[in-house]
Design an enzyme around this catalytic site. Structure first.
Site, mmCIF file in Angstrom:
data_model
loop_
_atom_site.group_PDB
_atom_site.id
_atom_site.type_symbol
_atom_site.label_atom_id
_atom_site.label_comp_id
_atom_site.label_asym_id
_atom_site.label_seq_id
_atom_site.Cartn_x
_atom_site.Cartn_y
_atom_site.Cartn_z
ATOM 1 N N ASP A 94 25.599 24.758 -0.698
ATOM 2 C CA ASP A 94 25.964 25.433 0.546
ATOM 3 C C ASP A 94 25.508 24.577 1.725
ATOM 4 O O ASP A 94 24.688 24.989 2.537
ATOM 5 C CB ASP A 94 25.319 26.826 0.602
ATOM 6 N N THR A 95 26.037 23.359 1.791
ATOM 7 C CA THR A 95 25.692 22.391 2.834
ATOM 8 C C THR A 95 26.922 22.085 3.673
ATOM 9 O O THR A 95 28.023 21.948 3.136
ATOM 10 C CB THR A 95 25.171 21.081 2.205
#
Length: 262
Positions: A152-153
């Protein structure tokens, strides 16, 4: 309205700390109050005539620069894009850099990270000398990160009309971070602490007030005269240094546009 202090000192900070306590978490209100962000000088190396800048520890920016150094020392002249020999050299260089990362990278306020030695050209030449085109080295893992599933970057870069540039990355680590939200706020709590080691003798062992090793590697490149050459970065956890090396080679060595390079 109240800037960063709203998160670290105000009512929201107390709500977060109370929630963490109820959930069995390790972050206290005092931890939030004592937090100070740091303004640091980037690490730097030279690659294909340009100055490449990256995050210092506790991030793996040094790993990205180290791969560049090893590749530069070995030499890629005459190796076609994505040919077997080209991919082999990049993969073997990455293994060497990741082995150093997994051994040394930690919060520099708790453990000495030998950045100068790891980024020295002598060290790069010694590692490059180990690369054989007819041999695949076994990867060495010593306290490195392990992760399943999606991350989740998000990475963003921007350059304004005056040439001011920002290379920005933000990450919850795993998909939706810890998977836990502070009720009523929309704030999802990250899980980057998962990258601490539980090995007592490892530099990255979990400890109070300590930052974990993390994978975030936003970067910039400057021309020899200091003007901006490129702003770049990527999501991808452990894979970020490998991705960035390939992107730079695609643009600088093989003449691709940024879109083609991606």
């Amino acid at each position: 309205q109240h800037g960063a202090s709203a998160l670290y000192r105000g009512e929201l900070a107390r709500r977060l700390a109370d929630f963490m306590e109820r959930q069995g978490g390790l972050v206290t209100y005092n931890d939030l109050v004592q937090h100070r962000s740091t303004w640091q000088e980037p690490l730097e190396t030279h690659y294909m005539g340009k100055r490449v800048l990256a995050f210092p520890p506790n991030s793996q920016g040094m790993t990205f620069l180290q791969i560049l150094n090893i590749v530069e020392a070995y030499g890629l002249d005459g190796k076609a894009h994505n040919s077997a020999d080209y991919v082999h050299v990049l993969a073997e260089a990455a293994k060497q850099a990741y082995a150093d990362r997994d051994r040394y990278l930690a919060d520099p306020e708790f453990s000495e990270v030998p950045v100068a030695r790891l980024l020295s050209l002598d060290h790069a030449r010694s590692l490059a000398a180990r690369i054989r085109l007819d041999t695949v080295a076994r990867p060495v893992r010593e306290g490195g990160s392990e992760r399943d599933g999606n991350g989740d970057t998000v990475y963003l870069c921007v350059v304004d009309k005056h040439g001011n540039a920002v290379s920005m990355i933000q990450s919850l680590y795993a998909s939706f971070g810890s998977g836990v939200m502070l009720p009523g706020t929309g704030i999802v709590i990250h899980n980057r602490g998962a990258l601490f080691s539980l090995e007592p003798d490892h530099p990255n062992v979990i400890a109070p007030g300590k930052r974990p090793f993390h994978t975030l590697s936003p970067a910039m490149a400057l021309e020899a005269d200091g003007s901006l050459a490129a702003v770049f970065g990527s999501p991808g956890g452990d894979g970020q240094p490998q991705t960035l090396v390939q992107i730079l080679n695609n643009v600088w060595r093989f003449g691709m546009t940024p879109q083609q390079a991606v």
